[in-house]
Scaffold this motif. Structure first.
Motif, mmCIF file in Angstrom:
data_model
loop_
_atom_site.group_PDB
_atom_site.id
_atom_site.type_symbol
_atom_site.label_atom_id
_atom_site.label_comp_id
_atom_site.label_asym_id
_atom_site.label_seq_id
_atom_site.Cartn_x
_atom_site.Cartn_y
_atom_site.Cartn_z
ATOM 1 N N ALA A 334 0.798 -1.147 0.005
ATOM 2 C CA ALA A 334 -0.053 0.042 -0.112
ATOM 3 C C ALA A 334 0.866 1.182 -0.052
ATOM 4 O O ALA A 334 0.666 2.300 -0.543
ATOM 5 C CB ALA A 334 -1.013 -0.080 1.201
ATOM 6 N N GLY A 335 2.026 1.275 0.817
ATOM 7 C CA GLY A 335 2.776 2.338 0.899
ATOM 8 C C GLY A 335 3.514 2.735 -0.554
ATOM 9 O O GLY A 335 3.979 3.682 -0.615
ATOM 10 N N ALA A 336 3.593 1.704 -1.368
ATOM 11 C CA ALA A 336 4.281 1.892 -2.602
ATOM 12 C C ALA A 336 3.277 2.697 -3.463
ATOM 13 O O ALA A 336 3.978 3.316 -4.180
ATOM 14 C CB ALA A 336 4.617 0.639 -3.271
ATOM 15 N N ILE A 375 9.490 3.154 6.057
ATOM 16 C CA ILE A 375 9.956 2.283 4.822
ATOM 17 C C ILE A 375 9.092 2.779 3.577
ATOM 18 O O ILE A 375 9.804 2.889 2.590
ATOM 19 C CB ILE A 375 9.530 0.852 5.004
ATOM 20 N N GLY A 376 7.876 2.968 3.791
ATOM 21 C CA GLY A 376 7.036 3.358 2.774
ATOM 22 C C GLY A 376 7.402 4.608 1.847
ATOM 23 O O GLY A 376 7.280 4.908 0.682
ATOM 24 N N MET A 377 8.102 5.551 2.865
ATOM 25 C CA MET A 377 8.473 6.872 2.374
ATOM 26 C C MET A 377 9.631 6.594 1.432
ATOM 27 O O MET A 377 10.109 7.724 1.086
ATOM 28 C CB MET A 377 8.731 7.585 3.664
ATOM 29 N N PRO A 381 6.824 3.122 -6.232
ATOM 30 C CA PRO A 381 7.247 4.500 -7.364
ATOM 31 C C PRO A 381 6.887 5.448 -6.447
ATOM 32 O O PRO A 381 7.421 6.566 -6.740
ATOM 33 C CB PRO A 381 6.298 4.201 -8.340
ATOM 34 N N LEU A 382 6.210 5.581 -5.456
ATOM 35 C CA LEU A 382 5.752 6.643 -4.601
ATOM 36 C C LEU A 382 6.499 6.815 -3.271
ATOM 37 O O LEU A 382 5.929 6.526 -2.213
ATOM 38 C CB LEU A 382 4.342 6.570 -4.283
ATOM 39 N N GLY A 383 7.710 7.322 -3.474
ATOM 40 C CA GLY A 383 8.623 7.427 -1.950
ATOM 41 C C GLY A 383 8.623 9.017 -1.815
ATOM 42 O O GLY A 383 9.373 9.725 -2.336
HETATM 43 NA NA NA Z 1 6.056 4.461 -0.986
#
Ligand code: NA
Ligand code: NA
Lengths: 435, 314, 165
Positions: A334-336, A375-377, A381-383
């Motif tokens: 989800a974080g990605a 980690i997700g940040m 593709p969405l960091g």
């Molecule tokens: Na991310």
């Protein structure tokens, strides 16, 4: 499956659908929550709930720490405190292999103690340390990756706006979560330093060794760092010693940081305006998110779907470790593609009852959540943090930054596993301090 | 026909004293007595709204149909019920609840327009919890004291203390870290929020109770089918107020006994001479409440009369 | 174009309001610091300060909403628009602006009702016993302004999306 569960799923789909159609996450959750609640309990109460929930959140003293800590961080930057920290860290370890990267991470950790945001920490150190790393011959990708990853320490080291959001929604005490995060924060710092040591040993060309600082330089750097140490000690120490509450510590910190900015003559019309406007934007959007989340949370609660889900998961006989692992994978995926904070907030009404039903401590889960968000940040593709550094140094290609982040990602995942396997690392200190 | 479904909101967790021992049984009892015309579902733990201050609004907005409310959390509206907040007036929750409910039932209290109170009641009186011994009024001088409520705030000021505002959930923490020097709470609260684990000295001096209620909207009640109304009537009223008071008192006794027995806590009951010292300072504050409005005098007299009768067993 | 001058003015006004609000927040923080000091050193906090601070904080935060909505500094995800091209992106942004404006319009409507209810039932701040409707009317006003601002962004073309943390 009964109707409420179906309705809840529809509510979740509606939320994700609206988000995919560019609707702000808070508004999407709020709209889905109000409509869903209205279908179940009538539209008059659903509409009235918009005002009462907004009221609760706007008048909440716990949430008020968010804008105040944002203010503190902004004024601390204006006052040049990050540069002081970086200079100090550099004077201490700059002559080692990877020393500049270590100084950056150390500076981020120190600044994390006066700033509650990961993006702000990364942005600040993108300005304070990225140019000096690159001018000393560091590989731009590795330098940028270091800043992006170091920045995430801003949300793990108290104060932390994400911990405030978690604590408020989970109805836990902010201070307990702050205390619980101290040991994991120390571990995070150590893991970052190890990642640098290992990476620079494998690829020495990424990080040339710099000159050793003289004793006089070190003394000067230490003296210059007094204000930031004083600020962090007052904010965290005062809260721990009981001089003031979490909200009051944020207020005192904002005023002190403002004082330092004035004292160092760094406060101009322009910097003042920037600090205030940045705070307005960040706080406003966080409040919209939280108001939407609470509306959606009530809808989820009134359907009693979370309980149904807990019962279903328990009845299914899935082992707890497998379920936790599945949650981790879900969160990281989800974080990605999703805003990590939004992912935490949307899933909270469902995930937290599960965690509690397994007998885990919600405080521990709060720490885990923050590490997942860290980690997700950094993940493509969405960091978010990677984007921030890219914004500061547009000439470095995005792929290079993601490559530079990789050693830290590996160490972050190891760190997450350690915290998952040993909850005591998060829970021991709050236990001890409770007496 | 399908039963009418009512949502009953409590900000307390499901296992908390009043929710488990009064509210949930009330919901079950009324549902069972309604001959299938009524179904009351409990939403405990604040699932319909977690802010204790907003519980009345949940009911008036229609988010919940029945609510468990702390009346002084709506400042200005139920000022008449402040009578139970006067120190030394009530000594336990049962007598205070029955007396206050009688005042409500006979229409003496204002502020309840448009509301159907299934019961009006009161908590046990608050007492002092600290980490240094507190025996006499002088022990409050210059101390930071956590308390809520207008009258109690004035009492603390009269005693020379500094009233500090802290939310209910943060009292234990504020006390343990020294943000406040002492806190005024009833024993039930002490048990629920572990105040006894962060304080060691307790003075059992009754410094006033807090008015509470179980509330519906009058129009919502009137719109119910007749069997549902009579089932609710049967399960509520003075009998419910008494149950409420008794549940409070039971927990009160249990927690006080448990804390007294613990080695780290000292529970002191003040002597008559000591109580007289406290009353020298506090009675004038009570008197100023009585004379603040003409109606306060009337309420005070009527409440005292009810208490007398209840203590006599009527 | 007159259209863009208009929206620039609205944006400036909303930003000015937010600027004043956060300035007020800083003053409120200073008041809190004084309250803490008085409590800690002299054991005499400012009477009823916490209640006033929480209500005033609510007003100041609500005053940031118009800026957040007008400048569209919001937590949103624009993967779909980015992958489908700029025409799609504009259409989606417009749709999102409509939903946002509608949501805030509902909130504004409910807030006006809420403030009126506080006025009618004469609710007071504990201890100080000041009427709370004064504060909630101010909140209502700012949310009405926020909703109006959000409605204006429906017709406005956004240059670049703002991101967040
Ligand atoms: Na991310
Ligand atoms: Na931080």
């Amino acid at each position: 499956m009964n109707d409420p569960v179906v309705l809840t799923l529809l509510g979740l789909f509606a939320t994700f659908g609206l988000v995919a159609l560019h609707v702000p996450v808070g508004v999407a959750m709020g709209a889905a929550g109000v409509v869903g609640f209205g279908l179940l309990a009538g539209f008059d109460p659903a509409l009235a709930m918009i005002a009462s929930e907004t009221t609760n959140n706007l008048a909440s003293l716990e949430l008020a720490t968010i804008p105040l800590f944002v203010l503190m961080g902004s004024f601390a930057s204006v006052a040049g405190l990050p540069e002081d920290l970086y200079r100090l860290a550099y004077a201490l370890v700059g002559h080692r292999r990877g020393g500049l990267a270590m100084a950056t991470v150390g500076g981020c950790a120190g600044f994390g103690a006066v700033c509650g945001s990961s993006v702000a920490t990364a942005a600040t150190f993108g300005k304070a340390s990225l140019p000096s790393m690159i001018s000393r011959g560091y590989s731009p990708g590795f330098a940028a990756g270091t800043v992006a990853s170091g920045g995430t320490l801003g949300i793990l080291i108290p104060p932390s706006s994400i911990m405030v959001i978690y604590a408020v929604l989970a109805q836990e005490l902010i201070i307990t979560l702050y205390i619980a995060a101290l040991v994991p924060a120390l571990i995070a710092l150590v893991f970052h330093l190890c990642a640098i040591a290992v990476h620079t040993r494998l690829r020495p060309q990424d990080a040339p060794i710099g000159p050793r600082a003289t004793a006089a330089e070190r003394w000067q750097a230490a003296r210059m760092s007094c204000p930031v140490v004083f600020l962090a000690a007052t904010v965290i120490g005062g809260m721990a010693a009981g001089v003031f509450t979490a909200t009051e510590s944020a207020a005192v910190g904002a005023v002190l940081a403002f004082g330092f900015a004035v004292w160092r003559r760094a406060l101009t019309r322009k910097t003042l305006r920037q600090a205030l406007m940045g705070t307005a934007g960040t706080s406003g959007m966080i409040y919209v998110l939280i108001i939407g989340a609470s509306l959606f949370g009530y809808f989820a609660a009134v359907t009693q779907a979370p309980q149904a889900m807990v019962e279903a998961v328990q009845a299914s006989g899935i082992p707890v470790w497998a379920a936790v692992l599945a949650l981790m994978v879900m969160f990281i995926l989800a974080g990605a593609v999703f805003d990590e904070v939004a992912a935490m907030v949307i899933s909270m009404p469902f995930v937290l009852p599960l965690i509690i039903s397994w007998g885990f401590d919600p405080i521990w889960w709060g720490v885990i959540n923050v590490v997942i968000i860290e980690i997700g940040m950094l993940t493509p593709p969405l960091g978010m943090n990677v984007f921030v550094v890219k914004g500061i140094a547009p000439t470095i290609p995005l792929t290079a930054i993601y490559r530079g982040v990789t050693p830290y990602l590996v160490s972050n995942i190891l760190r997450l596993s350690v915290l998952l396997m040993f909850p005591a690392l998060s829970l021991w200190l709050p236990q001890v301090l409770k007496g | 026909a399908d039963p009418v479904k009512l949502k009953f909101s409590s900000f307390e967790p499901p296992m908390a004293n009043i929710t488990a021992n009064v509210l949930t049984p009330l919901a079950k009892e009324a549902t069972a007595a309604s001959k299938g015309s009524l179904q009351i579902d409990m939403f405990a733990g604040g699932t319909l709204g977690r802010n204790p201050l907003q519980q009345l609004k949940l009911v008036t907005d229609g988010v919940a149909d029945v609510g468990w409310v702390v009346l002084p959390y709506t400042p200005g509206r139920f000022d008449d019920t402040e009578i139970v907040g006067l120190p030394f007036v009530t000594s336990n929750a049962t007598e205070a609840s029955v007396a206050l409910h009688r005042l409500y039932a006979e229409g003496t209290l204002v502020g309840f327009e448009g509301l159907k109170m299934l019961a009006v009641g009161a908590t046990p009186p608050v007492v002092i919890h600290a980490n240094k011994p507190v025996r006499l009024p002088a022990d409050l001088k210059g101390k930071r004291v956590r308390a809520s409520g207008d009258h109690l705030t004035r009492v603390i000021e009269a005693l020379g203390g500094a009233p500090v505002q802290v939310g209910g959930g943060q009292i234990a923490e504020s006390l343990s870290r020294g943000v406040v020097d002492m806190t005024l709470n009833n024993w039930g609260f002490v048990g629920d929020f572990k105040v006894n684990e962060v304080s060691s000295q307790h003075l059992d001096l009754p410094l006033g109770a807090v008015a509470v209620g179980i509330v519906m909207r009058q129009d919502r009640f009137d719109a119910l089918p007749p069997e549902a109304r009579s089932a609710l009537e049967g399960a509520s009223g003075e009998a419910l107020a008494r149950k409420l008071g008794q549940a409070f008192d039971r927990q009160e006794k249990e927690v006080r006994a448990r804390v007294s027995a613990s080695g780290r806590n000292t529970v002191t009951t003040p002597s008559e001479a000591e109580v007289a010292e406290w009353r020298k300072v506090i009675d004038p504050v009570n008197e100023s409440w009585r004379t603040a409005k003409p109606r306060n005098q009337r309420i005070h007299a009527a409440f005292a009369e009810h208490l007398k009768r209840i203590r006599a067993g009527a | 174009m007159s259209d863009s001058i208009w929206s620039a003015r609205v944006e400036r006004a909303a930003a000015g309001l937010a600027l004043a609000a956060v300035g007020g927040l800083l003053l409120l923080a200073a008041g809190t610091a004084v309250d803490v000091l008085l409590r800690f050193v002299f054991a005499s906090p400012i009477r009823g300060f916490v209640d006033i601070a929480s209500l005033t904080g609510a007003v100041l935060l609500a005053a940031c909403f118009p800026h957040v909505l007008v400048s569209r500094t919001n937590i949103s995800v624009d993967i779909l628009g980015r992958s489908l091209g700029s025409g799609f992106k504009t259409a989606l942004d417009r749709f999102a602006a409509v939903v946002t404006a509608a949501f805030f319009a509902l909130m504004a409507w409910q807030y006006v009702r809420f403030a009126m209810e506080m006025h009618e039932t004469q609710q007071l701040i504990p201890v100080l016993r000041w009427p709370v409707w004064l504060w909630w009317s101010a909140v209502a006003l700012f949310i009405v302004l926020a909703a109006s601002g959000a409605a204006l962004t429906v017709w406005k073309r956004m240059p670049e999306d703002n991101s967040n943390e």
